[in-house]
Design an enzyme around this catalytic site. Sequence first.
Site, PDB file in Angstrom:
ATOM      1  N   CYS A   2       0.853  -1.190   0.000  1.00 13.94           N
ATOM      2  CA  CYS A   2       0.000   0.000   0.000  1.00 13.94           C
ATOM      3  C   CYS A   2       0.887   1.238   0.000  1.00 13.94           C
ATOM      4  O   CYS A   2       1.885   1.308   0.716  1.00 13.94           O
ATOM      5  CB  CYS A   2      -0.934   0.097   1.199  1.00 13.94           C
ATOM      6  SG  CYS A   2      -2.098  -1.251   1.315  1.00 13.94           S
ATOM      7  N   ARG A  27       3.381  -0.111  -5.127  1.00 16.34           N
ATOM      8  CA  ARG A  27       3.191  -0.734  -3.816  1.00 16.34           C
ATOM      9  C   ARG A  27       1.859  -1.470  -3.717  1.00 16.34           C
ATOM     10  O   ARG A  27       1.562  -2.107  -2.710  1.00 16.34           O
ATOM     11  CB  ARG A  27       3.267   0.324  -2.726  1.00 16.34           C
ATOM     12  CG  ARG A  27       4.625   0.978  -2.618  1.00 16.34           C
ATOM     13  CD  ARG A  27       4.643   1.967  -1.485  1.00 16.34           C
ATOM     14  NE  ARG A  27       4.535   1.303  -0.212  1.00 16.34           N
ATOM     15  CZ  ARG A  27       5.528   1.093   0.623  1.00 16.34           C
ATOM     16  NH1 ARG A  27       6.729   1.510   0.313  1.00 16.34           N
ATOM     17  NH2 ARG A  27       5.344   0.486   1.760  1.00 16.34           N
ATOM     18  N   TRP A  76      -3.032  -2.542  -1.747  1.00 16.49           N
ATOM     19  CA  TRP A  76      -2.820  -3.950  -2.072  1.00 16.49           C
ATOM     20  C   TRP A  76      -3.679  -4.709  -1.063  1.00 16.49           C
ATOM     21  O   TRP A  76      -3.414  -4.667   0.143  1.00 16.49           O
ATOM     22  CB  TRP A  76      -1.348  -4.321  -1.935  1.00 16.49           C
ATOM     23  CG  TRP A  76      -1.050  -5.711  -2.434  1.00 16.49           C
ATOM     24  CD1 TRP A  76      -0.860  -6.079  -3.740  1.00 16.49           C
ATOM     25  CD2 TRP A  76      -0.919  -6.900  -1.660  1.00 16.49           C
ATOM     26  NE1 TRP A  76      -0.631  -7.436  -3.810  1.00 16.49           N
ATOM     27  CE2 TRP A  76      -0.656  -7.968  -2.559  1.00 16.49           C
ATOM     28  CE3 TRP A  76      -1.014  -7.191  -0.299  1.00 16.49           C
ATOM     29  CZ2 TRP A  76      -0.476  -9.273  -2.140  1.00 16.49           C
ATOM     30  CZ3 TRP A  76      -0.826  -8.497   0.127  1.00 16.49           C
ATOM     31  CH2 TRP A  76      -0.552  -9.526  -0.794  1.00 16.49           C
ATOM     32  N   ASN A 100      -1.466   1.456   6.059  1.00 18.90           N
ATOM     33  CA  ASN A 100      -0.659   0.405   5.442  1.00 18.90           C
ATOM     34  C   ASN A 100      -0.244  -0.537   6.565  1.00 18.90           C
ATOM     35  O   ASN A 100       0.252  -0.084   7.592  1.00 18.90           O
ATOM     36  CB  ASN A 100       0.574   1.028   4.770  1.00 18.90           C
ATOM     37  CG  ASN A 100       1.576  -0.020   4.319  1.00 18.90           C
ATOM     38  OD1 ASN A 100       1.206  -1.158   4.029  1.00 18.90           O
ATOM     39  ND2 ASN A 100       2.842   0.359   4.264  1.00 18.90           N
ATOM     40  N   GLY A 101      -0.460  -1.840   6.369  1.00 19.25           N
ATOM     41  CA  GLY A 101      -0.085  -2.806   7.413  1.00 19.25           C
ATOM     42  C   GLY A 101      -1.253  -3.737   7.696  1.00 19.25           C
ATOM     43  O   GLY A 101      -2.208  -3.803   6.927  1.00 19.25           O
ATOM     44  N   GLU A 479      16.134 -17.442 -10.679  1.00 16.86           N
ATOM     45  CA  GLU A 479      15.742 -16.050 -10.848  1.00 16.86           C
ATOM     46  C   GLU A 479      15.080 -15.836 -12.222  1.00 16.86           C
ATOM     47  O   GLU A 479      14.047 -15.163 -12.325  1.00 16.86           O
ATOM     48  CB  GLU A 479      16.974 -15.147 -10.669  1.00 16.86           C
ATOM     49  CG  GLU A 479      16.753 -13.673 -10.969  1.00 16.86           C
ATOM     50  CD  GLU A 479      15.601 -13.042 -10.210  1.00 16.86           C
ATOM     51  OE1 GLU A 479      15.096 -13.634  -9.254  1.00 16.86           O
ATOM     52  OE2 GLU A 479      15.190 -11.935 -10.602  1.00 16.86           O
ATOM     53  N   LYS A 483      11.241 -14.509 -12.870  1.00 17.79           N
ATOM     54  CA  LYS A 483      10.974 -13.339 -13.719  1.00 17.79           C
ATOM     55  C   LYS A 483       9.917 -13.685 -14.751  1.00 17.79           C
ATOM     56  O   LYS A 483       8.973 -12.940 -14.961  1.00 17.79           O
ATOM     57  CB  LYS A 483      12.283 -12.951 -14.406  1.00 17.79           C
ATOM     58  CG  LYS A 483      12.688 -11.552 -14.498  1.00 17.79           C
ATOM     59  CD  LYS A 483      13.069 -10.766 -13.289  1.00 17.79           C
ATOM     60  CE  LYS A 483      12.355 -10.989 -12.014  1.00 17.79           C
ATOM     61  NZ  LYS A 483      12.951 -10.436 -10.841  1.00 17.79           N
ATOM     62  N   GLU A 486       6.397 -14.123 -13.153  1.00 19.54           N
ATOM     63  CA  GLU A 486       5.706 -12.956 -12.619  1.00 19.54           C
ATOM     64  C   GLU A 486       5.271 -11.974 -13.690  1.00 19.54           C
ATOM     65  O   GLU A 486       4.235 -11.340 -13.527  1.00 19.54           O
ATOM     66  CB  GLU A 486       6.505 -12.268 -11.504  1.00 19.54           C
ATOM     67  CG  GLU A 486       7.755 -11.551 -11.905  1.00 19.54           C
ATOM     68  CD  GLU A 486       8.410 -10.816 -10.720  1.00 19.54           C
ATOM     69  OE1 GLU A 486       9.629 -10.764 -10.686  1.00 19.54           O
ATOM     70  OE2 GLU A 486       7.691 -10.300  -9.850  1.00 19.54           O
ATOM     71  N   HIS A 502      14.729 -37.682 -11.592  1.00 16.86           N
ATOM     72  CA  HIS A 502      14.155 -38.224 -10.353  1.00 16.86           C
ATOM     73  C   HIS A 502      12.655 -37.946 -10.279  1.00 16.86           C
ATOM     74  O   HIS A 502      12.082 -37.899  -9.195  1.00 16.86           O
ATOM     75  CB  HIS A 502      14.898 -37.652  -9.147  1.00 16.86           C
ATOM     76  CG  HIS A 502      16.335 -38.046  -9.139  1.00 16.86           C
ATOM     77  ND1 HIS A 502      16.745 -39.332  -8.867  1.00 16.86           N
ATOM     78  CD2 HIS A 502      17.457 -37.353  -9.444  1.00 16.86           C
ATOM     79  CE1 HIS A 502      18.065 -39.411  -8.970  1.00 16.86           C
ATOM     80  NE2 HIS A 502      18.524 -38.213  -9.321  1.00 16.86           N
ATOM     81  N   LYS A 602       5.239  -4.123  -5.166  1.00 23.51           N
ATOM     82  CA  LYS A 602       6.702  -4.021  -5.147  1.00 23.51           C
ATOM     83  C   LYS A 602       7.272  -4.211  -3.748  1.00 23.51           C
ATOM     84  O   LYS A 602       8.342  -4.772  -3.576  1.00 23.51           O
ATOM     85  CB  LYS A 602       7.081  -2.649  -5.704  1.00 23.51           C
ATOM     86  CG  LYS A 602       8.565  -2.375  -5.766  1.00 23.51           C
ATOM     87  CD  LYS A 602       9.159  -3.005  -6.987  1.00 23.51           C
ATOM     88  CE  LYS A 602      10.653  -2.780  -7.080  1.00 23.51           C
ATOM     89  NZ  LYS A 602      11.247  -3.820  -7.931  1.00 23.51           N
TER      90      LYS A 602
END
Length: 607
Positions: A2, A27, A76, A100-101, A479, A483, A486, A502, A602
């Site tokens: 947020c 955010r 968010w 926010n939180g 990584e 990428k 997402e 395996h 983010k």
Amino acid sequence: MCGIIGYTGKKEAGRIMLDALELLEYRGYDSAGIALSDENGGRTRVAKCAGRVKDLRSLCAEKDVSGHCGIGHTRWATHGGVCDSNAHPHQFGAVTVIHNGIIENYRELIEKYELDGKLLSQTDSEVAAAVLSRFYQGDPYAAIRKTVLKLRGTFAFAVLFEDIPGKIFAVRNVSPIVAASTEDGAILASDVAAIVPFTTQYFVVPELHVVCLSGDGIEMYDLSGDRAQIEWMTVDWDITRSDKGGYPFYMEKEIMEQPRVIEETVRPRVKDGRPDFSAEGIGDDVLVSCRRICVIACGTAMHAGLVGKSLIQAIIGIHVDVVMASEFMYNDPVVDENTLVIAISQSGETIDTLEALKFARKCGSPSISIVNVKGASIARASEHVIYTHAGPEIAVASTKAYTTQLAVLYLLAARMAIARNLWDEEQTERYMSELLRVPDVMEEVLARKEEIHHIADTILNARDVFMIGRGLDYSILLEGSLKLKEVSYIHSEAYASGELKHGTIALITSQTPVIAVVTQEKLKSKELSNIKEVQSRGAKVILLIKGKEVLEQEKIWSRIFRLPVMEDEFMVMPASIVLQLIAYFVSLDKGLDVDKPRNLAKVVTVE
Ligand code: F6R
């Protein structure tokens, strides 16, 4: 998560907040809203809606959003779905709040203060607004103090009180708030990105301190009501670096910036051809005395840690654990005064990393954090901090932050080797000159962007993509796979190529493209055998390989990309750029919102 903004001063607050919310949208982008204080002490006006800041802009065009003092929020979603009523700000009685939180005890508070049936949203944030409103009897500081003592969880609140026009109050616990004076008033935000257009001087509001912003400046008090000193800091980000610079998306711009930001991260820390952290106050004693290293980080930052582990174990010969910060506390972590803890975080606000770091410090571990955002919570919570000089990273998918984190880890590994007398002059010279060559090698890869675009075309319509490699190649594929997932929404898995047989090889068919990375001489023959195994199952293989060597299977590669040659341990750098660009182009060609993939934010400030 947020984004939070607040402005009071001579300018139109509505316009300032909408612009700032656009900068903070990374955010969270489920909903957005603003509230404007009425200069005559009348009802605070709120405009909010589900959707992006651009939707809020359209809404504001139809409403009266004039005024010189206001707060704004981009959400968010955590508690309560994505809808207009759950958007912030929330009004209750005379107070209007953005948050926010997470308020963990919000259910208990609903019961205790008999709020059932009185709330308009499903959010924990509105509950906090209701509690604050109940305690408010004309003294904002007293009401905030009482409210804060009733809350359990993390929070950054900005509040408008109807009968105190022109003033913004704010308080936080864990979740960040920064504030600054502007030439005509004051501003606060969840992070510096939003205040950089106004000033370079700012401060981080300390936890459990109440700040009041007005046209006359900023005052701050602790929870006992004593006036507190403000510790000013300077942000060194160049504002012109926060725009897209002519690229369609920040992600592309940030990928292209890598040679420069690697240079800016490495150069100032090389003195007389050796890595030097004296400016950071990191003496060799810290690097020599540890017997073990524990890296804590999340997501991409954790992947950087995995590369650091390979480097340090190979060069120094001490054991390095890389622990997902979100799991750290649940595995009875064994850290002590002999364990150097390295916390890696772009934002410096990831709550899991922050909590893990605090725990390790309580256990007596020395700590170094590698952080991009100056003054961020993780930087302040650790004993030492090394800033990556990546500059603002706006795209949700991390690219330049990752490679600058790697650059710092390369420097740290070298400093450790020198401090422990493991290297002679020649070894030092060879390693450092290779490290200093990274920006040029990256430029070489970036110049071949269109070639990489063609490679990306071959997986555009894939449902699943596998990525295989061993050792360092496997680390960078973890990584690369993150990428791709997402930003393109293609399911992809990075697999250690020796593990395929395996079980996982059952998933390989002619419809499963496989990206293979081969950059480590000592692993090459095994990696090439593993590639043959998937080719035999019909997989089309895209090969990223170091150098120009002619290969036996030359004709059956679906695509091949010859990486510029560096020493094996540095091949991570050019290979990462190719993987970043593959993910970028797939997302771009699918017509997706590359910078703001669905469901993500983010900065992850909830556990
Ligand atoms: C992925 C990505 C995330 C972050 C993770 C940690 O592209 O950016 O996986 O790396 O959320 O964030 P920081 O580095 O801010 O702690």
